[in-house]
Motif scaffolding. Structure first.
Motif, PDB file in Angstrom:
ATOM      1  N   UNK A 152      22.566 -12.661   1.916  1.00  0.00           N
ATOM      2  CA  UNK A 152      21.222 -12.118   1.753  1.00  0.00           C
ATOM      3  C   UNK A 152      20.889 -11.360   3.028  1.00  0.00           C
ATOM      4  N   UNK A 153      20.799 -10.029   2.921  1.00  0.00           N
ATOM      5  CA  UNK A 153      20.472  -9.183   4.055  1.00  0.00           C
ATOM      6  C   UNK A 153      19.111  -8.544   3.809  1.00  0.00           C
ATOM      7  N   UNK A 154      18.248  -8.641   4.802  1.00  0.00           N
ATOM      8  CA  UNK A 154      16.905  -8.084   4.683  1.00  0.00           C
ATOM      9  C   UNK A 154      16.676  -7.088   5.813  1.00  0.00           C
ATOM     10  N   UNK A 155      16.664  -5.818   5.472  1.00  0.00           N
ATOM     11  CA  UNK A 155      16.372  -4.768   6.437  1.00  0.00           C
ATOM     12  C   UNK A 155      14.873  -4.533   6.466  1.00  0.00           C
ATOM     13  N   UNK A 156      14.268  -4.687   7.645  1.00  0.00           N
ATOM     14  CA  UNK A 156      12.821  -4.536   7.781  1.00  0.00           C
ATOM     15  C   UNK A 156      12.500  -3.282   8.589  1.00  0.00           C
ATOM     16  N   UNK A 157      11.408  -2.632   8.203  1.00  0.00           N
ATOM     17  CA  UNK A 157      10.999  -1.399   8.867  1.00  0.00           C
ATOM     18  C   UNK A 157      10.077  -1.647  10.049  1.00  0.00           C
ATOM     19  N   UNK A 158       9.494  -2.826  10.099  1.00  0.00           N
ATOM     20  CA  UNK A 158       8.580  -3.187  11.188  1.00  0.00           C
ATOM     21  C   UNK A 158       8.512  -4.699  11.265  1.00  0.00           C
ATOM     22  N   UNK A 159       7.853  -5.199  12.272  1.00  0.00           N
ATOM     23  CA  UNK A 159       7.684  -6.648  12.383  1.00  0.00           C
ATOM     24  C   UNK A 159       6.859  -7.125  11.190  1.00  0.00           C
ATOM     25  N   UNK A 160       7.355  -8.159  10.524  1.00  0.00           N
ATOM     26  CA  UNK A 160       6.669  -8.699   9.356  1.00  0.00           C
ATOM     27  C   UNK A 160       5.568  -9.660   9.784  1.00  0.00           C
ATOM     28  N   UNK A 161       4.477  -9.628   9.057  1.00  0.00           N
ATOM     29  CA  UNK A 161       3.440 -10.637   9.283  1.00  0.00           C
ATOM     30  C   UNK A 161       3.974 -11.968   8.740  1.00  0.00           C
ATOM     31  N   UNK A 193       0.835  -1.219   0.000  1.00  0.00           N
ATOM     32  CA  UNK A 193       0.000   0.000   0.000  1.00  0.00           C
ATOM     33  C   UNK A 193       0.863   1.259   0.000  1.00  0.00           C
ATOM     34  N   UNK A 194       1.909   1.257  -0.822  1.00  0.00           N
ATOM     35  CA  UNK A 194       2.819   2.388  -1.018  1.00  0.00           C
ATOM     36  C   UNK A 194       3.718   2.687   0.178  1.00  0.00           C
ATOM     37  N   UNK A 195       3.688   1.861   1.200  1.00  0.00           N
ATOM     38  CA  UNK A 195       4.590   2.011   2.339  1.00  0.00           C
ATOM     39  C   UNK A 195       5.690   0.966   2.240  1.00  0.00           C
ATOM     40  N   UNK A 196       6.944   1.410   2.368  1.00  0.00           N
ATOM     41  CA  UNK A 196       8.054   0.467   2.335  1.00  0.00           C
ATOM     42  C   UNK A 196       7.978  -0.452   3.548  1.00  0.00           C
ATOM     43  N   UNK A 197       8.242  -1.726   3.309  1.00  0.00           N
ATOM     44  CA  UNK A 197       8.194  -2.746   4.357  1.00  0.00           C
ATOM     45  C   UNK A 197       9.585  -3.306   4.612  1.00  0.00           C
ATOM     46  N   UNK A 198      10.350  -3.536   3.528  1.00  0.00           N
ATOM     47  CA  UNK A 198      11.665  -4.170   3.673  1.00  0.00           C
ATOM     48  C   UNK A 198      12.544  -3.821   2.482  1.00  0.00           C
TER      49      UNK A 198
END
Length: 140
Positions: free
Chosen positions: A58-67, A20-25
Motif C-alpha cells: 500500500x503506497x500513498x503519495x501525498x501532495x502536502x502534509x495531511x491533517x 474541494x476539487x484539489x488532489x490530496x493523495x
C-alpha cells in the motif's frame, strides 16, 4: 474528502483522493500474490514475525502534509478495503509527491500517460493492454 478509483486490474488498484476539487493523495494497492519476506515484519515484531499467505503493498503519495482527519480517513479507507481479507500483511508507505497527476481523460493516450507517470512515481509496473474497458472501470 472524496475518492475516485481510477483503475482496477488483477494486481493493482489506484485511487485519487481530493478535497474541494484539489488532489490530496494517490493510493496504489498492489497484490503481491506471495507472502511477505521475513524482513517485512522485523521493525514491528523483532524476530517473531511469521508472514501470512499474502502481502499487499500500500503506497500513498501525498501532495502536502495531511491533517489528522485526512490521515484517519485514508487509514480507515484502506482498513475498509483490506481489513476483512484473510491472511494478509500490509503497511501503508507514505511518500511526498510534488504535483498532481494530470492526464487527458478519457482518451487512450491519456491513460497511457497516466500509467507512465504512476509507474515512475510509485516504482511500479502497471500494464493495461485494453484501455477501452476504462469506460466501465473509472468510478466515483
Amino acid at each position: 474528502m472524496e475518492f475516485e478509483r481510477l483503475f482496477l486490474t488483477p494486481k493493482y488498484e489506484f485511487y485519487r483522493f481530493s478535497l474541494n476539487y484539489d488532489d490530496v493523495a494517490y493510493l496504489l494497492i498492489t497484490d503481491n500474490f506471495n507472502p511477505a519476506p521475513p524482513e517485512f515484519g522485523t521493525p514491528f515484531f523483532d524476530n517473531t514475525f511469521e508472514p501470512n499467505e499474502n502481502q499487499i503493498s500500500v503506497q500513498c503519495g501525498v501532495l502536502r502534509k495531511l491533517s489528522e482527519n485526512e490521515d484517519n480517513y485514508l487509514q480507515s479507507f484502506i482498513e475498509g478495503l483490506l481489513g476483512f481479507k484473510p491472511s494478509i500483511d500490509y503497511i501503508i508507505d507514505y511518500f511526498k509527491i510534488k504535483r498532481e497527476l494530470e492526464f487527458d481523460y478519457p482518451t487512450e493516450e491519456g491513460f497511457k500517460e497516466l500509467l507512465a507517470r504512476i509507474n515512475t512515481l510509485f516504482s511500479s509496473n502497471v500494464i493495461i493492454n485494453d484501455f477501452s474497458s476504462f469506460n466501465n472501470i473509472i468510478q466515483k
